[in-house]
Write a protein that holds these residues in place. Structure first.
Motif, PDB file in Angstrom:
ATOM      1  N   VAL A  50       1.310   1.299 -11.778  1.00 29.14           N
ATOM      2  CA  VAL A  50       0.634   2.531 -11.348  1.00 29.14           C
ATOM      3  C   VAL A  50       0.577   2.591  -9.826  1.00 29.14           C
ATOM      4  O   VAL A  50       0.831   3.642  -9.212  1.00 29.14           O
ATOM      5  N   LEU A  51       0.245   1.453  -9.191  1.00 30.42           N
ATOM      6  CA  LEU A  51       0.182   1.426  -7.731  1.00 30.42           C
ATOM      7  C   LEU A  51       1.565   1.634  -7.122  1.00 30.42           C
ATOM      8  O   LEU A  51       1.720   2.393  -6.148  1.00 30.42           O
ATOM      9  N   GLU A  53       4.111   3.187  -8.368  1.00 31.59           N
ATOM     10  CA  GLU A  53       4.579   4.560  -8.528  1.00 31.59           C
ATOM     11  C   GLU A  53       4.008   5.455  -7.436  1.00 31.59           C
ATOM     12  O   GLU A  53       4.727   6.278  -6.847  1.00 31.59           O
ATOM     13  N   TYR A  54       2.711   5.295  -7.159  1.00 32.38           N
ATOM     14  CA  TYR A  54       2.104   6.107  -6.107  1.00 32.38           C
ATOM     15  C   TYR A  54       2.685   5.752  -4.738  1.00 32.38           C
ATOM     16  O   TYR A  54       3.078   6.640  -3.964  1.00 32.38           O
ATOM     17  N   ASN A  58       5.812   8.865  -5.664  1.00 33.30           N
ATOM     18  CA  ASN A  58       5.641   9.720  -6.837  1.00 33.30           C
ATOM     19  C   ASN A  58       4.162  10.044  -6.997  1.00 33.30           C
ATOM     20  O   ASN A  58       3.474   9.539  -7.892  1.00 33.30           O
ATOM     21  N   ARG A  59       3.648  10.872  -6.123  1.00 30.82           N
ATOM     22  CA  ARG A  59       2.198  11.127  -6.054  1.00 30.82           C
ATOM     23  C   ARG A  59       1.714  12.041  -7.184  1.00 30.82           C
ATOM     24  O   ARG A  59       0.595  11.918  -7.658  1.00 30.82           O
ATOM     25  N   GLU A  60       2.547  12.965  -7.605  1.00 30.17           N
ATOM     26  CA  GLU A  60       2.106  13.942  -8.591  1.00 30.17           C
ATOM     27  C   GLU A  60       1.813  13.294  -9.945  1.00 30.17           C
ATOM     28  O   GLU A  60       0.958  13.767 -10.691  1.00 30.17           O
ATOM     29  N   SER A  62       0.624  10.315 -10.373  1.00 29.91           N
ATOM     30  CA  SER A  62      -0.370   9.253 -10.201  1.00 29.91           C
ATOM     31  C   SER A  62      -1.779   9.814 -10.302  1.00 29.91           C
ATOM     32  O   SER A  62      -2.001  11.010 -10.088  1.00 29.91           O
ATOM     33  N   LYS A  64      -5.269  11.130  -9.369  1.00 25.81           N
ATOM     34  CA  LYS A  64      -5.662  11.819  -8.133  1.00 25.81           C
ATOM     35  C   LYS A  64      -6.581  10.963  -7.257  1.00 25.81           C
ATOM     36  O   LYS A  64      -6.608  11.116  -6.033  1.00 25.81           O
ATOM     37  N   LEU A  66      -6.195   8.069  -6.412  1.00 23.62           N
ATOM     38  CA  LEU A  66      -5.422   7.177  -5.549  1.00 23.62           C
ATOM     39  C   LEU A  66      -4.975   7.867  -4.255  1.00 23.62           C
ATOM     40  O   LEU A  66      -4.323   7.227  -3.429  1.00 23.62           O
ATOM     41  N   ALA A  67      -5.336   9.109  -4.084  1.00 26.94           N
ATOM     42  CA  ALA A  67      -4.939   9.832  -2.871  1.00 26.94           C
ATOM     43  C   ALA A  67      -5.402   9.082  -1.627  1.00 26.94           C
ATOM     44  O   ALA A  67      -6.576   8.732  -1.498  1.00 26.94           O
ATOM     45  N   GLU A  70      -1.919   4.932   0.556  1.00 27.95           N
ATOM     46  CA  GLU A  70      -0.958   4.456   1.548  1.00 27.95           C
ATOM     47  C   GLU A  70      -1.617   4.098   2.875  1.00 27.95           C
ATOM     48  O   GLU A  70      -1.025   3.392   3.700  1.00 27.95           O
TER      49      GLU A  70
END
Length: 563
Positions: A50-51, A53-54, A58-60, A62, A64, A66-67, A70
């Protein structure tokens, strides 16, 4: 009145009896964490996926929450007292602001973060190692002279406006239930920031207490208090006769080999190992001073793993003291959150089985740093997280989100792995080798999603079919085994009735619900034969963890495993 009683009778008679069993693990703790076929290792890969991917863009797809991940530098990892390779289950990410800072350029398990209020956990543990048992229940006035002077002026006078320091014990301070104000008591903020002489351990001239009123009477209600741990730190220094900065290396860091844990800001020449945001140098380098014991320590993920493993394994404390310590002291206004010394205790409920696992944590969250130490006694395991970002509000949310992702993924994985290992280690058939004695026992893992458990599916004692007698012994024809005491070479279980869950609306209130939902707690070990509970089953266990024999202790028979 008659209509009310009729309604009450209908509710009672239509209620489905439920048993919560005993608080604690459903299976012996898992011992395989990091090998590829472990369900825990698989769960960890799901979590890190999951981490990844974000962070790969690939933010969409993941979560929300996790916004902004980075922008967070963080290290997260597992630990277990049964599998030291569990600490290889780690994840690290370095943000640009740390890469551009004067410290480490790529974080790993040995990178050193400020751990903020995780320091409080070290302070209480140091107190458990250094204080005499009776000192915990003595007032802080015995150990900090400024509070003694203040107490002499205000004994029994105006309880609303004057702290009764003679009633504030070391245990109350450690348990966040002393009632004193959160910050700056008995010193002003300027005085708290004064740095003591770390060579001599002397503090600035015993400032007078400032006279702030209490929030509550001691032992009334828990409330987070930074200042209580400053007072505990001074008590530690006075009781041990050492500077507070020396107490932790001597009592904890040295004995546990925690070589990356520090009490003071290091010289510039060693900053290359430290996590320091580019614009956060001033805050990172702020001396701990009097607040070392409340939030001034430094540590790494690997060192926190050593520390947490040592706590759960009773490496420095006797096991009975550890068990007593890792318990709640007080509830809070939330049904799912309690407080210990200084534990912040979350109650995790498995959404499929309803089983409760308590997570004993300590949060650290100050300035650019946030972290969690999380112990899960049901599995003799847990996890640690430490983070850094100059976006302080986002940092705290992200740290909690990472902790929630680990909890939601890893606790079910540990439960499933424990069940799988129990199937291998205990499920099977056991028979008597005694000539002429027809006794046997068969255990099967019930793999239902709602109540996975070791079940007794066949039990013959001296030619008597005990299965037919289970309703007499246990009130139901289905019985499962729950571990009670595990020691090297031996495992004890209690046989408990299997009851269906109560449907919603079965109870008018808490009294009838308690009498049914907590039936096992009320009944205890149940019926006995010859002074021994019929519910007690003891297994001899080989070095590989597999049961060799089973003994329904009340029958005085030892049955060898044959399948």
């Amino acid at each position: 009145m008659r209509r009310f009683l009729q309604h009450l009778f209908l509710v009672y008679t239509s209620a489905t009896i439920v048993s919560a069993n005993f608080l604690g693990p459903r299976f012996p703790a898992p011992v395989h964490f990091a090998n590829n076929d472990s369900l825990i290792s698989s769960g960890w890969r799901n979590f890190t996926g999951v981490l990844n991917e974000y962070l790969s863009g690939n933010r969409e797809a993941s979560p929300k929450l996790l916004a902004g991940l980075e922008n967070l530098t963080f290290s997260a990892g597992m630990f277990s007292i049964h599998d030291l390779t569990a600490q290889s289950l780690q994840y690290h990410y370095t943000s640009d602001e740390v890469k551009k800072g004067p410290g480490v350029k790529q974080v790993d398990g040995n990178s050193i973060y400020r751990v903020a209020s995780i320091s409080k956990l070290f302070t209480v543990f140091a107190g458990m190692l250094e204080f005499e048992e009776e000192q915990w229940d003595q007032p802080i006035t015995n150990f900090v002279s400024a509070t003694e002077r203040e107490s002499l002026k205000n004994v029994g006078v105006d309880l609303v406006n004057n702290i009764q320091w003679k009633k504030v014990t070391l245990r109350a301070l450690a348990s966040q239930i002393s009632g004193i104000p959160r910050d700056s008591q008995p010193w002003t903020p300027a005085e708290i920031l004064l740095l003591p002489d770390l060579t001599t351990g002397k503090y600035p001239s015993n400032p007078e207490a400032s006279g702030r009123p209490p929030n509550f009477q001691p032992w009334s209600t828990p409330a987070y208090v930074d200042n209580g741990f400053i007072l505990l730190g001074i008590a530690l220094a006075n009781i041990t006769g050492k500077p507070i900065a020396q107490v932790y290396p001597d009592a904890i860091f040295g004995p546990l080999g925690m070589n990356n844990s520090k009490t003071v800001v290091p010289p510039n020449s060693t900053w290359s190992q430290y996590v320091i945001p580019e614009t956060g140098v001033d805050q990172w380098a702020l001396p701990g001073g009097l607040s070392i014991s409340s939030g001034g320590l430094f540590s790494s993920l690997n060192d926190l793993g050593k520390f947490a493993t040592a706590l759960m394994n009773s490496t420095l404390l006797p096991a009975d003291k550890t068990r007593r310590w890792i318990k709640p002291v007080s509830h809070t206004a939330s049904l799912n959150f309690s407080v210990g010394a200084p534990w912040e205790i979350y109650r995790y409920t498995n959404e499929k089985t309803g089983a409760i696992s308590d997570i004993y944590t300590k949060l650290g969250d100050s300035g650019d740093y946030t972290g969690f130490v999380a112990l899960i006694p049901d599995y003799d395991a847990g996890f640690n997280i430490i983070c850094s970002s100059t976006n302080t509000s986002q940092k705290s949310i992200l740290a909690s989100t990472i902790a929630d992702l680990i909890t939601a993924t890893i606790i079910p994985a540990m439960e499933a792995q424990a069940a799988a290992e129990s199937k291998c280690n205990f499920a099977g058939t056991y028979q008597s080798r005694t000539q002429g004695l027809n006794s046997s026992l068969t255990l099967t893992l019930n793999e239902s999603a709602t109540d996975p458990s070791l079940r007794i599916t066949s039990w013959i004692s001296n030619s008597t079919d005990m299965i037919s007698l289970l309703p007499t012994f246990f009130g139901t024809s289905e019985v499962k085994l729950q571990p009670s005491i595990i020691e090297p070479g031996k495992a004890a279980f209690l046989a408990l009735p299997v009851h269906p869950k109560s449907p919603p609306g079965s109870f008018l209130g808490p009294f009838l619900e308690m009498a049914t939902d907590n039936e096992d707690w009320l009944i205890g070990e149940g019926l006995t034969y010859g002074g021994v509970s019929l519910s007690l089953f003891v297994f001899d266990v080989g070095p590989d963890g597999k049961a060799l024999t089973a003994s329904p202790v009340a029958t005085r028979a030892t049955l060898e495993r044959v399948a």
